[in-house]
Design an enzyme around this catalytic site. Structure first.
Site, PDB file in Angstrom:
ATOM      1  CE  LYS A  48     -12.835  -8.674  -2.506  1.00 49.70           C
ATOM      2  NZ  LYS A  48     -12.694  -7.503  -3.383  1.00 49.70           N
TER       3      LYS A  48
HETATM    4  N1  PMP Z   1      -9.542  -8.437   2.886  1.00 52.66           N
HETATM    5  C1  PMP Z   1      -9.629  -9.581   2.212  1.00 52.66           C
HETATM    6  C2  PMP Z   1      -9.438 -10.853   2.941  1.00 52.66           C
HETATM    7  C3  PMP Z   1      -9.885  -9.572   0.834  1.00 52.66           C
HETATM    8  O1  PMP Z   1      -9.973 -10.722   0.159  1.00 52.66           O
HETATM    9  C4  PMP Z   1     -10.029  -8.334   0.177  1.00 52.66           C
HETATM   10  C5  PMP Z   1     -10.281  -8.300  -1.296  1.00 52.66           C
HETATM   11  N2  PMP Z   1      -9.137  -8.335  -2.103  1.00 52.66           N
HETATM   12  C6  PMP Z   1      -9.919  -7.152   0.924  1.00 52.66           C
HETATM   13  C7  PMP Z   1      -9.690  -7.242   2.280  1.00 52.66           C
HETATM   14  C8  PMP Z   1      -9.993  -5.787   0.308  1.00 52.66           C
HETATM   15  O2  PMP Z   1     -11.262  -5.447  -0.159  1.00 52.66           O
HETATM   16  P1  PMP Z   1     -11.394  -4.603  -1.490  1.00 52.66           P
HETATM   17  O3  PMP Z   1     -10.945  -5.474  -2.616  1.00 52.66           O
HETATM   18  O4  PMP Z   1     -12.828  -4.242  -1.582  1.00 52.66           O
HETATM   19  O5  PMP Z   1     -10.502  -3.407  -1.382  1.00 52.66           O
END
Ligand code: PMP
Length: 331
Positions: A48
């Site tokens: 993130k």
């Molecule tokens: N894994 C974790 C620990 C996350 O915090 C997130 C984000 N919500 C994701 C996977 C998924 O990534 P994305 O939001 O880019 O789909």
């Protein structure tokens, strides 16, 4: 040691360029070669950091974010941590609406990072006034000179991964990657990485990971938002109870759903076999990889990249707690 860098000015310069590590044992029974992209090597310990920095820099360029202004966001924890870190370095205020499903560790960490945290109930509809989406919108309106990051509906989320994560995977595998397995929450990672890689080689397969209890897989297959798919589950950051526009469903070839229990055990197995201490969704992605392998998706020539989005230290009171595992009936 390949991370040999000169002194840098701020911690934000460490965002991106995360390592790709060959998995040695956990995939030994599967056909093909497997690599984990370790997003915990970002300074905020998750993927993130990439979107937080990209969206903030974009707002700065447009002149809608000036020192002293406020950043507002909905977050399961990781985006919040990244934003709080960036806010400190760049001199912004950070206000976060967090779901009460997020581990206490994550919530405490956000507070320790100086963010104002509003904890909201996870199990209410997305359009309920108490949901973290609605609370964040309200906080944004209340704070003049604030920006709302809006990661679920912000195309810059996809762009951040298109510009960085996707390109890195292409370069790190010297263009040999054949499949990526990526957990889908906002969908920014899978959509951005998938778009970049398919532009380089349209034969690359983009394999999604969804949670039992989430609507994404069915929506991808049928175009139907089926509320009866929604049920509570424990994995944070994976799957959704709404359809985010930060997911480009056309880029994704297929989804596989995983259970809380199997993802938790898989994360613990990664620790024991690889010496990598991953977060819960890394376990989910690894579990999905195994399910894809069992369904015959890979052969001896496959080069499979699995994204490990964050670090296990954020889940000490969850999947790495014997008590928690027993309470869930997993042990
Ligand atoms: N894994 C974790 C620990 C996350 O915090 C997130 C984000 N919500 C994701 C996977 C998924 O990534 P994305 O939001 O880019 O789909």
């Amino acid at each position: 040691m390949t991370r040999n860098q000169e002194a840098i000015n701020t911690i934000l310069e460490l965002i991106g360029q995360t390592p790709l590590v060959k998995l040695q044992k956990i995939t030994s029974q599967l056909k093909g070669r497997y690599y984990a992209k370790l997003e915990a090597f970002n300074p905020g310990h998750s993927s993130k950091d990439r979107i937080a920095l990209h969206i903030v820099q974009n707002a700065e360029k447009k002149g809608i974010l000036k020192p002293g202004d406020t950043i507002v966001e909905t977050t399961s924890g990781n985006t919040g941590f990244s934003l709080a870190m960036i806010a400190i370095v760049k001199g912004y205020k950070c206000i976060l609406a967090v779901s009460d499903k997020s581990s206490q560790d994550k919530i405490d960490m956000l507070k320790a990072m100086g963010a104002e945290v509003h904890v909201c109930p996870a199990y209410v509809p997305a359009d309920d006034a108490r949901s973290y989406y609605e609370v964040a919108k309200k906080l944004h309106k209340q704070h003049e000179g604030s920006i709302y990051i809006n990661q679920y509906f912000n195309e810059l989320n996809i762009e951040a991964h298109y510009l960085t994560t996707g390109r890195e995977i292409w370069e790190q595998t010297k263009g040999k990657v054949t499949h990526v397995v990526i957990a889908s929450g906002t969908g920014g990672t899978i959509s951005g990485v998938g778009k970049y890689l398919k532009e380089q080689n349209p034969n690359i397969k983009v394999l999604g990971v969804d949670a039992v209890g989430s609507v994404l897989k069915k929506f991808h297959e049928t175009g139907e938002f089926d509320e009866s798919e929604i049920s509570s589950y424990k994995i944070e950051g994976l799957g959704k109870n709404l359809i985010p526009t930060a997911t480009d469903f056309d880029i994704i070839d297929i989804y596989e759903k995983v259970t809380d229990k199997e993802a938790a055990f898989k994360a613990r197995e990664i620790v024991k076999t690889e010496g990598i201490f991953p977060g819960y969704t890394s376990g989910a992605a690894m579990q999905a990889t195994q399910q894809y392998a069992e369904k015959g998706y890979f052969d001896d020539n496959s080069v499979v990249v699995i994204i490990f989005p964050d670090h296990g230290s954020r889940y000490m009171n969850k999947i790495y707690s014997e008590d928690w595992m027993k309470k869930q009936g997993f042990l």
